[in-house]
Design a protein around this motif. Structure first.
Motif, mmCIF file in Angstrom:
data_model
loop_
_atom_site.group_PDB
_atom_site.id
_atom_site.type_symbol
_atom_site.label_atom_id
_atom_site.label_comp_id
_atom_site.label_asym_id
_atom_site.label_seq_id
_atom_site.Cartn_x
_atom_site.Cartn_y
_atom_site.Cartn_z
ATOM 1 N N THR A 261 36.219 47.577 37.171
ATOM 2 C CA THR A 261 36.401 46.852 38.429
ATOM 3 C C THR A 261 35.089 46.771 39.204
ATOM 4 O OG1 THR A 261 38.672 47.653 38.573
ATOM 5 C CG2 THR A 261 37.721 46.765 40.577
ATOM 6 N N GLN A 291 43.551 42.606 46.130
ATOM 7 C CA GLN A 291 43.106 42.033 44.870
ATOM 8 C C GLN A 291 41.974 42.892 44.327
ATOM 9 O OE1 GLN A 291 44.103 40.230 42.087
ATOM 10 N NE2 GLN A 291 44.556 38.601 43.545
ATOM 11 N N LYS A 293 39.313 43.120 40.924
ATOM 12 C CA LYS A 293 38.878 42.352 39.762
ATOM 13 C C LYS A 293 37.641 42.937 39.103
ATOM 14 C CE LYS A 293 41.844 38.926 39.706
ATOM 15 N NZ LYS A 293 42.744 38.739 38.560
ATOM 16 N N ILE A 295 34.677 41.703 36.011
ATOM 17 C CA ILE A 295 34.085 40.409 35.633
ATOM 18 C C ILE A 295 34.956 39.732 34.589
ATOM 19 C CG2 ILE A 295 32.101 39.331 34.503
ATOM 20 C CD1 ILE A 295 30.333 41.404 35.896
ATOM 21 N N ILE A 298 37.913 38.325 36.351
ATOM 22 C CA ILE A 298 37.586 37.070 37.045
ATOM 23 C C ILE A 298 37.582 35.908 36.048
ATOM 24 C CG2 ILE A 298 35.758 35.830 38.265
ATOM 25 C CD1 ILE A 298 34.937 38.565 39.465
ATOM 26 N N SER A 301 41.153 35.055 35.026
ATOM 27 C CA SER A 301 41.858 34.361 36.106
ATOM 28 C C SER A 301 41.441 32.897 36.186
ATOM 29 C CB SER A 301 41.581 35.046 37.448
ATOM 30 O OG SER A 301 42.094 36.352 37.457
ATOM 31 N N LEU A 302 40.142 32.640 36.045
ATOM 32 C CA LEU A 302 39.649 31.263 36.130
ATOM 33 C C LEU A 302 40.108 30.429 34.941
ATOM 34 C CD1 LEU A 302 36.012 31.970 37.374
ATOM 35 C CD2 LEU A 302 37.821 30.842 38.673
ATOM 36 N N GLY A 314 34.953 29.454 34.641
ATOM 37 C CA GLY A 314 35.266 30.653 33.858
ATOM 38 C C GLY A 314 34.518 30.676 32.539
ATOM 39 N N THR A 368 28.102 38.330 43.226
ATOM 40 C CA THR A 368 29.152 39.292 43.566
ATOM 41 C C THR A 368 28.859 39.976 44.890
ATOM 42 O OG1 THR A 368 29.533 39.712 41.198
ATOM 43 C CG2 THR A 368 30.427 41.318 42.748
ATOM 44 N N THR A 371 29.515 37.511 47.640
ATOM 45 C CA THR A 371 30.972 37.351 47.793
ATOM 46 C C THR A 371 31.555 38.513 48.580
ATOM 47 O OG1 THR A 371 31.125 36.159 45.691
ATOM 48 C CG2 THR A 371 33.158 37.113 46.555
#
Length: 431
Positions: A261, A291, A293, A295, A298, A301-302, A314, A368, A371
């Protein structure tokens, strides 16, 4: 004799680095495993404590309010002041009734019977005398109300009405909430909310401690491996072996960095207190959003979304952050191991050198971090609007958004690869 002189240090170097590599891989495996456990536990916790099943649930409010009202009714005892106030109100009502009765009897009467009643009433009844008896009647009524059997009947009536209202007030969250709680409580071997909170907090504290200890262990292995370069900077004959094994250290860092994570977003209302009838209704640890996540998470998910642009992003992250860095390390390893054979091979040279401009691991690292900074500020700003401190209502919010050990391992990978690139330029591995 020269071969033996070279072989012995090589074997010793391989043995030392292999031990460190195994230790790093074991630490990394534990980090990935613990990250998955932590994500699962926090997800379960966020489901049980979701705001939908708490503050936004009519069922929860109904239950808490009914408990307060039931307690107030059962414990209710009229004070002397309240008795006096009640008597005054009863007297007022009785006076009004007497005035209405007198006014009714004194209305103009058309029939003989009505006129006779009016005449008899005025002759026999003294309104002032009746009014003088009102305080006595009122006191009698108040005393009767305060008798134990009367209070018991009144409380029973009130409680039955509250229970009826409670049964008629509901939403659709209770069945789902009960089902989810039972399933998750059974999963963690607990029977109630208090035991669940205690178990979860204990497990998360233990996991968090182990995660950082194992992260420190991985970083220590990397530092020890790098220190060997300093110790053997003049042992040119050992540089090839040392560099190839160093690339294996980087590969483990990359693998753990993308599977553990990296970022966790957690926004919650830590406490909400609402005063009703001088009693506090409390909600704690209400999760607004959670949430967690890695990498790879991520990327999954994409790619799993129906939108083409999300799928494209993704795939690009998978290519430039995972696949190309791995190919770059493989190319360097092949070129250094068989430099006499592959030095002129265009594909190997491209993987080892030209591919570096397409390696976006450092971009992912910065992205990251940006973000995290952006989300953290947005959540902090939004939660600040929910902080209320008033007499009847108070709320305290909590922002647990954070970078996780996976991010720091990925950071270590990026820095480590940069150091290896510098070492490659300064050594004579191709000279």
């Amino acid at each position: 004799m020269n071969i033996r002189k070279i072989a012995h240090p090589n074997i010793l170097l391989i043995a030392c680095l292999s031990f460190l590599l195994c230790a790093e891989a074991w630490f990394g495996y534990q980090i990935s495993n613990l990250s998955s456990q932590q994500e699962e536990i926090k997800t379960d916790y966020s489901v049980v404590n979701n705001i939908t099943f708490g503050i936004l649930s009519v069922d929860q409010w109904r239950e808490k309010m009914a408990n307060v009202i039931d307690g107030k009714v059962k414990d209710f005892t009229m004070t002397a002041t309240q008795k006096q106030e009640l008597q005054e109100k009863v007297e007022k009502q009785l006076y009004n009734l007497v005035d209405q009765a007198i006014a009714e009897m004194n209305k103009p009467q058309k029939g003989i019977g009505g006129k006779l009643k009016k005449l008899a009433f005025n002759a026999l009844v003294d309104p002032e005398e009746i009014k003088s008896e009102v305080p006595v009647f009122a006191a009698t009524i108040v005393n009767r109300i305060n008798k134990p059997e009367s209070k018991k009947k009144l409380k029973s009536i009130v409680i039955s009405k509250v229970d009826q209202l409670e049964k008629e007030t509901f939403d659709n969250t209770e069945p789902a909430s009960v089902t989810v709680r039972k399933h998750i409580y059974k999963k963690y071997g607990v029977s109630g909310t208090e035991a669940f909170e205690k178990t979860i907090n204990s497990q998360l504290t233990n996991i968090q401690s182990l995660l950082y200890h194992y992260t420190y262990g991985m970083v220590a292995c990397i530092l020890l491996a790098l220190s060997l370069w300093w110790l053997m900077r003049k042992q040119v004959v050992l540089h090839t072996t040392l560099y190839i094994l160093s690339l294996m250290f980087a590969f483990v860092l990359l693998l753990v960095g993308i599977t553990a994570t990296v970022i966790e977003v957690d926004a919650r209302i830590q406490s909400l207190n609402f005063t009703l009838l001088s009693e506090k209704l409390a909600f704690t640890n209400q999760v607004l959003f959670f949430q967690s996540k890695s990498i790879t998470g991520i990327i999954e998910s994409l790619i799993g979304q129906p939108k083409f642009d999300a799928i494209l992003v993704g795939i690009l992250i998978l290519l430039f952050v995972v696949i190309l860095p791995a190919l770059r390390m493989i190319g360097k390893g092949i070129l250094i191991w068989g430099k006499d054979k592959y030095i002129k091979n265009k594909l190997v040279s491209f993987l080892a050198f030209d591919l570096s401009k397409w390696d976006m691991a450092d971009v992912m690292l910065v992205g990251t971090a940006m973000t995290y900074i952006g989300l953290n500020e947005i959540i902090k700003s939004q939660l600040s609007n929910l902080n209320i401190q008033e007499d009847l209502l108070s709320t305290v919010t909590q922002n647990n958004t954070s970078l996780q050990p996976g991010y720091y391992i990925f950071l270590t990978y990026v820095v480590y690869m940069s150091i290896l690139s510098i070492i490659l330029k300064r050594t004579k591995l191709f000279g």
